[in-house]
Design a protein around this motif. Sequence first.
Motif, PDB file in Angstrom:
ATOM      1  N   ARG A 178       0.847  -1.190   0.000  1.00  0.00           N
ATOM      2  CA  ARG A 178       0.000   0.000   0.000  1.00  0.00           C
ATOM      3  C   ARG A 178       0.878   1.235   0.000  1.00  0.00           C
ATOM      4  N   LYS A 179       0.381   2.260  -0.595  1.00  0.00           N
ATOM      5  CA  LYS A 179       1.128   3.508  -0.644  1.00  0.00           C
ATOM      6  C   LYS A 179       1.046   4.232   0.699  1.00  0.00           C
ATOM      7  N   ARG A 180       2.143   4.919   1.020  1.00  0.00           N
ATOM      8  CA  ARG A 180       2.239   5.764   2.206  1.00  0.00           C
ATOM      9  C   ARG A 180       2.083   4.972   3.509  1.00  0.00           C
ATOM     10  N   VAL A 181       2.542   3.739   3.495  1.00  0.00           N
ATOM     11  CA  VAL A 181       2.499   2.893   4.681  1.00  0.00           C
ATOM     12  C   VAL A 181       3.893   2.343   4.922  1.00  0.00           C
ATOM     13  N   ALA A 182       4.344   2.432   6.151  1.00  0.00           N
ATOM     14  CA  ALA A 182       5.618   1.829   6.543  1.00  0.00           C
ATOM     15  C   ALA A 182       5.334   0.890   7.708  1.00  0.00           C
ATOM     16  N   LEU A 183       5.689  -0.360   7.534  1.00  0.00           N
ATOM     17  CA  LEU A 183       5.479  -1.341   8.588  1.00  0.00           C
ATOM     18  C   LEU A 183       6.713  -1.401   9.478  1.00  0.00           C
ATOM     19  N   VAL A 184       6.481  -1.492  10.785  1.00  0.00           N
ATOM     20  CA  VAL A 184       7.584  -1.609  11.747  1.00  0.00           C
ATOM     21  C   VAL A 184       7.254  -2.714  12.745  1.00  0.00           C
ATOM     22  N   GLY A 185       8.288  -3.242  13.376  1.00  0.00           N
ATOM     23  CA  GLY A 185       8.109  -4.236  14.425  1.00  0.00           C
ATOM     24  C   GLY A 185       7.407  -5.483  13.938  1.00  0.00           C
ATOM     25  N   ASP A 186       6.537  -6.038  14.769  1.00  0.00           N
ATOM     26  CA  ASP A 186       5.863  -7.292  14.447  1.00  0.00           C
ATOM     27  C   ASP A 186       4.958  -7.180  13.225  1.00  0.00           C
ATOM     28  N   ALA A 187       4.547  -5.984  12.867  1.00  0.00           N
ATOM     29  CA  ALA A 187       3.752  -5.807  11.649  1.00  0.00           C
ATOM     30  C   ALA A 187       4.610  -6.025  10.408  1.00  0.00           C
ATOM     31  N   ALA A 188       5.910  -5.799  10.531  1.00  0.00           N
ATOM     32  CA  ALA A 188       6.815  -5.931   9.391  1.00  0.00           C
ATOM     33  C   ALA A 188       7.455  -7.306   9.304  1.00  0.00           C
ATOM     34  N   HIS A 189       7.552  -7.997  10.401  1.00  0.00           N
ATOM     35  CA  HIS A 189       8.229  -9.291  10.418  1.00  0.00           C
ATOM     36  C   HIS A 189       7.798 -10.087  11.633  1.00  0.00           C
ATOM     37  N   ALA A 190       7.934 -11.377  11.512  1.00  0.00           N
ATOM     38  CA  ALA A 190       7.664 -12.256  12.649  1.00  0.00           C
ATOM     39  C   ALA A 190       8.890 -13.131  12.846  1.00  0.00           C
ATOM     40  N   VAL A 191       9.411 -13.130  14.039  1.00  0.00           N
ATOM     41  CA  VAL A 191      10.567 -13.959  14.348  1.00  0.00           C
ATOM     42  C   VAL A 191      10.221 -14.848  15.529  1.00  0.00           C
ATOM     43  N   HIS A 192      10.931 -15.936  15.622  1.00  0.00           N
ATOM     44  CA  HIS A 192      10.755 -16.851  16.743  1.00  0.00           C
ATOM     45  C   HIS A 192      11.029 -16.073  18.036  1.00  0.00           C
ATOM     46  N   PRO A 193      10.247 -16.294  19.074  1.00  0.00           N
ATOM     47  CA  PRO A 193      10.448 -15.523  20.306  1.00  0.00           C
ATOM     48  C   PRO A 193      11.729 -15.865  21.058  1.00  0.00           C
ATOM     49  N   LEU A 194      12.512 -16.803  20.543  1.00  0.00           N
ATOM     50  CA  LEU A 194      13.775 -17.188  21.150  1.00  0.00           C
ATOM     51  C   LEU A 194      14.635 -15.951  21.380  1.00  0.00           C
ATOM     52  N   GLN A 197      14.221 -11.314  20.703  1.00  0.00           N
ATOM     53  CA  GLN A 197      14.776 -10.357  19.743  1.00  0.00           C
ATOM     54  C   GLN A 197      13.727  -9.539  18.999  1.00  0.00           C
ATOM     55  N   GLY A 198      12.463  -9.946  19.060  1.00  0.00           N
ATOM     56  CA  GLY A 198      11.417  -9.210  18.350  1.00  0.00           C
ATOM     57  C   GLY A 198      11.344  -7.750  18.761  1.00  0.00           C
ATOM     58  N   VAL A 199      11.436  -7.477  20.051  1.00  0.00           N
ATOM     59  CA  VAL A 199      11.363  -6.085  20.512  1.00  0.00           C
ATOM     60  C   VAL A 199      12.588  -5.299  20.048  1.00  0.00           C
ATOM     61  N   ASN A 200      13.761  -5.930  20.056  1.00  0.00           N
ATOM     62  CA  ASN A 200      14.960  -5.228  19.586  1.00  0.00           C
ATOM     63  C   ASN A 200      14.850  -4.894  18.104  1.00  0.00           C
ATOM     64  N   LEU A 201      14.319  -5.826  17.319  1.00  0.00           N
ATOM     65  CA  LEU A 201      14.130  -5.559  15.896  1.00  0.00           C
ATOM     66  C   LEU A 201      13.117  -4.432  15.686  1.00  0.00           C
ATOM     67  N   GLY A 202      12.050  -4.453  16.464  1.00  0.00           N
ATOM     68  CA  GLY A 202      11.041  -3.400  16.348  1.00  0.00           C
ATOM     69  C   GLY A 202      11.588  -2.035  16.708  1.00  0.00           C
ATOM     70  N   LEU A 203      12.383  -1.957  17.760  1.00  0.00           N
ATOM     71  CA  LEU A 203      12.994  -0.679  18.138  1.00  0.00           C
ATOM     72  C   LEU A 203      13.962  -0.193  17.062  1.00  0.00           C
ATOM     73  N   ARG A 247      17.316  -6.506   5.349  1.00  0.00           N
ATOM     74  CA  ARG A 247      18.567  -7.262   5.476  1.00  0.00           C
ATOM     75  C   ARG A 247      18.822  -7.620   6.937  1.00  0.00           C
ATOM     76  N   ALA A 248      18.663  -6.672   7.830  1.00  0.00           N
ATOM     77  CA  ALA A 248      18.903  -6.925   9.259  1.00  0.00           C
ATOM     78  C   ALA A 248      17.894  -7.928   9.823  1.00  0.00           C
ATOM     79  N   ASN A 249      16.646  -7.781   9.445  1.00  0.00           N
ATOM     80  CA  ASN A 249      15.605  -8.665   9.977  1.00  0.00           C
ATOM     81  C   ASN A 249      15.743 -10.090   9.455  1.00  0.00           C
ATOM     82  N   VAL A 250      16.091 -10.239   8.182  1.00  0.00           N
ATOM     83  CA  VAL A 250      16.283 -11.580   7.617  1.00  0.00           C
ATOM     84  C   VAL A 250      17.479 -12.252   8.278  1.00  0.00           C
ATOM     85  N   ALA A 251      18.549 -11.485   8.493  1.00  0.00           N
ATOM     86  CA  ALA A 251      19.734 -12.052   9.152  1.00  0.00           C
ATOM     87  C   ALA A 251      19.397 -12.517  10.563  1.00  0.00           C
TER      88      ALA A 251
END
Length: 114
Positions: free
Chosen positions: A1-17, A20-26, A62-66
């Motif tokens: 969608r135009k004019r939308v930027a996803l951040v945190g859990d809306a942009a990616h889902a990672v294992h809760p191990l 790290q999800g909160v660090n990625l979101g920040l 790149r950071a989130n996939v890594a």
Amino acid sequence: RKRVALVGDAAHAVHPLAGQGVNLGLADAAALADALAAAVQGGVDLGDDTFLADEYEAPRQRANVAMAAALDGLGRIFKPQSGPVAALRSAGLDLLNASGSAKQQIMRYAMGWV
């Protein structure tokens, strides 16, 4: 969608191990703020798709996939409770614990300080 930027859990889902999800979101929020500030400073429309893709989405992806790959690997390593994988894991953790510099680098990466 135009004019939308996803951040945190809306942009990616990672294992809760390792939580790290909160660090990625920040880190996402900080990167988006930097990208928006650069847009304002450069006179670029804040919702410009190309600008946001280049300045926010690509670096964060790149950071989130890594991190997702690292967490997936850790999950696979820590799942076995016995056998050769568990023995190798214990030996590896002992080596890592004894290595101050490697341990510090991993901790800095996990905290988003890299």
